[in-house]
Scaffold this active site. Structure first.
Site, mmCIF file in Angstrom:
data_model
loop_
_atom_site.group_PDB
_atom_site.id
_atom_site.type_symbol
_atom_site.label_atom_id
_atom_site.label_comp_id
_atom_site.label_asym_id
_atom_site.label_seq_id
_atom_site.Cartn_x
_atom_site.Cartn_y
_atom_site.Cartn_z
ATOM 1 C CB CYS A 35 10.608 -1.258 7.153
ATOM 2 S SG CYS A 35 9.001 -1.087 6.346
ATOM 3 C CG HIS A 71 15.847 -2.456 3.852
ATOM 4 N ND1 HIS A 71 15.178 -2.948 4.952
ATOM 5 C CD2 HIS A 71 14.983 -1.594 3.231
ATOM 6 C CE1 HIS A 71 13.961 -2.417 5.009
ATOM 7 N NE2 HIS A 71 13.822 -1.605 3.980
ATOM 8 C CD GLU A 102 20.229 -2.192 1.138
ATOM 9 O OE1 GLU A 102 20.745 -2.798 2.114
ATOM 10 O OE2 GLU A 102 19.121 -2.515 0.649
ATOM 11 C CE LYS A 139 12.806 -6.252 4.045
ATOM 12 N NZ LYS A 139 14.225 -6.153 4.495
ATOM 13 C CG HIS A 183 9.208 -5.598 3.777
ATOM 14 N ND1 HIS A 183 9.683 -5.631 5.078
ATOM 15 C CD2 HIS A 183 9.432 -4.319 3.328
ATOM 16 C CE1 HIS A 183 10.164 -4.448 5.400
ATOM 17 N NE2 HIS A 183 10.027 -3.641 4.360
ATOM 18 C CG PHE A 192 7.310 4.075 5.080
ATOM 19 C CD1 PHE A 192 8.080 3.727 3.995
ATOM 20 C CD2 PHE A 192 5.939 3.890 4.989
ATOM 21 C CE1 PHE A 192 7.529 3.200 2.843
ATOM 22 C CE2 PHE A 192 5.353 3.365 3.846
ATOM 23 C CZ PHE A 192 6.155 3.025 2.765
#
Length: 424
Positions: free
Chosen positions: A162, A319, A330, A348, A353, A412
């Site tokens: 991502c 993010h 985060e 997002k 996403h 990931f």
């Protein structure tokens, strides 16, 4: 010749809020979530997503090209063409060997494999298209863009899950800064609305299960968040050596999508890409470090690269996936880096996403925030999580003085990429 300033001179954007940068930005600033039940995911336990509206690649690219390529390539090509047009550059006027292409892709083209797998399993090998391999390779977004534009410099695919789109922009910045290229077309593209992708992420518990209210499902930093919503799209930036841009007449005068241009619209410097930081959590194959230690390392690296203290950042495009662990990690990292974090938004919540495309889409939006001096709102934040304790912009866009902004992307495997953009 290391040390070149790297500027952003063109933007291209395809998101579920609209086709093109202007439409996407308008939808983002309106704070309208785009998630809805998706016919492509009928029968899948999580059957909603954020889809591009009225995207007709056959019309935009031509039937023959569309037939031999896949959706992530279609989106990347359209966004790249828009970015180049926005930059006011014609391939006829550049040295093609000095122009590179770097595009981030995560899952690539999983939907193209299902029919040939079935054919091979049934022994019907003659039914398998010879285009299956060439249309599914992750490098084909960059390859097809380089073919389309005649760019003969380095053509690279970047895969950091991502974070792919943001990592690609960082790699592209280094190609320009090192003197290898004068121009790099860079970003990310991803087509995620595929049953196998939705099923796998659903089985992993990563997707929101808010099927009764898809539009309210993506809610970064909300105490009731329960997972992300699949999106799709592409974001592309034209990065250019500052001297090269100025030599062709590009100016740093204020320009945005609101019509404030005071210089010719085909010769503009939108922002300067001053910082790029990358790190690895070295923690887990899927889960982030619970305290966001890898994210913190990438943010600090980007600040060092930009020669900025934390208080020099006016805004963070988070993010913000809307998953319980990612948002909290985060937030913890932001508090350690900034003590009092600046105004935050999470795109997002509107776009969903887009996996490998997300970091590039958010980078484009971060540049537009600098241009417009406007921070888009985060949708669906009704009950802020007190553990996050962030100044998240909600409701309506916030007018603010934004001289430097940070865009965060985490993937990931614990792969992190952070970009810092500043006003010219």
């Amino acid at each position: 010749m290391p040390g070149h300033d790297v500027v952003v001179t063109g933007l291209g954007l395809l998101t579920p809020a609209g086709i093109g940068a202007a439409a996407s930005w308008a939808g983002l600033c309106a704070g309208r979530p785009t998630a809805a039940t998706d016919p492509e995911l009928a029968g899948v336990p999580v059957d909603f997503s954020c889809a591009l509206p009225d995207f007709t690649p056959e019309v935009l690219l031509g039937g023959r090209l569309v037939m031999r390529t896949d959706r992530f390539v279609h989106m990347g090509l359209v966004a790249a063409r828009e970015a180049l047009d926005d930059a006011g550059i014609s391939p006829a006027d550049w040295d093609p060997q000095r122009v590179g292409v770097v595009i981030g892709v995560s899952t690539g083209s999983m939907e193209a494999w299902a029919p040939p797998f079935a054919s091979v399993a049934a022994g019907c090998h003659e039914e398998v298209s010879p285009f299956v391999v060439t249309r599914t390779l992750p490098n084909m977004a960059a390859a097809e863009i380089s073919i389309d534009l005649g760019a003969q410099g380095p053509s690279l695919a970047v895969g950091t899950a991502c974070a792919s789109g943001a990592t690609a922009i960082g790699v592209a910045r280094d190609l320009v800064r090192s003197g290898t290229c004068d121009i790099v077309i860079t970003g990310g593209s991803e087509a995620t609305r595929v049953p196998i992708v939705a099923t796998c992420f659903g089985q992993a518990g990563a997707l929101s299960r808010r099927g009764h209210d898809p539009a309210g499902a993506s809610r970064p930093f909300d105490v009731h968040r329960d997972g992300f919503v699949l999106g799709e799209g592409a974001g592309v930036l034209v990065l250019e050596r500052a001297e090269h841009a100025r030599a062709r007449g590009a100016s740093a005068a204020p320009v945005g999508l609101s019509g404030r241009a005071v210089t010719p619209p085909k010769a503009r410097i939108r922002a300067v890409l001053t910082g790029y930081g990358a790190s690895s959590d070295a923690h887990h194959f899927a889960a982030p470090h619970p305290e966001g230690r890898g994210a913190e390392l990438a943010m600090r690296a980007a600040l060092r690269d930009a020669a900025l203290a934390p208080d020099g950042i006016d805004h963070v495009n988070a993010h913000g996936t809307s998953t319980p662990r990612n948002d909290l990690a985060e937030a913890f990292a932001l508090h350690r880096v900034f003590r009092t974090p600046p105004a935050v938004t999470a795109n997002k919540s509107v776009f969903g996403h887009a996996l490998g495309g997300a970091g590039a889409i958010e980078a484009v939006c971060t540049v537009l925030t600098l241009q417009e001096q406007l921070i888009p709102p985060t949708a669906n934040l009704e009950h802020p999580d007190p553990q996050c304790d962030l100044d998240v912009v909600t409701g309506s866009p916030r007018q603010a003085r934004v001289r430097a902004a940070m865009s965060n992307s985490f993937g990931f495997g614990g792969q992190n990429a952070v970009l810092v953009f500043q006003t010219p």
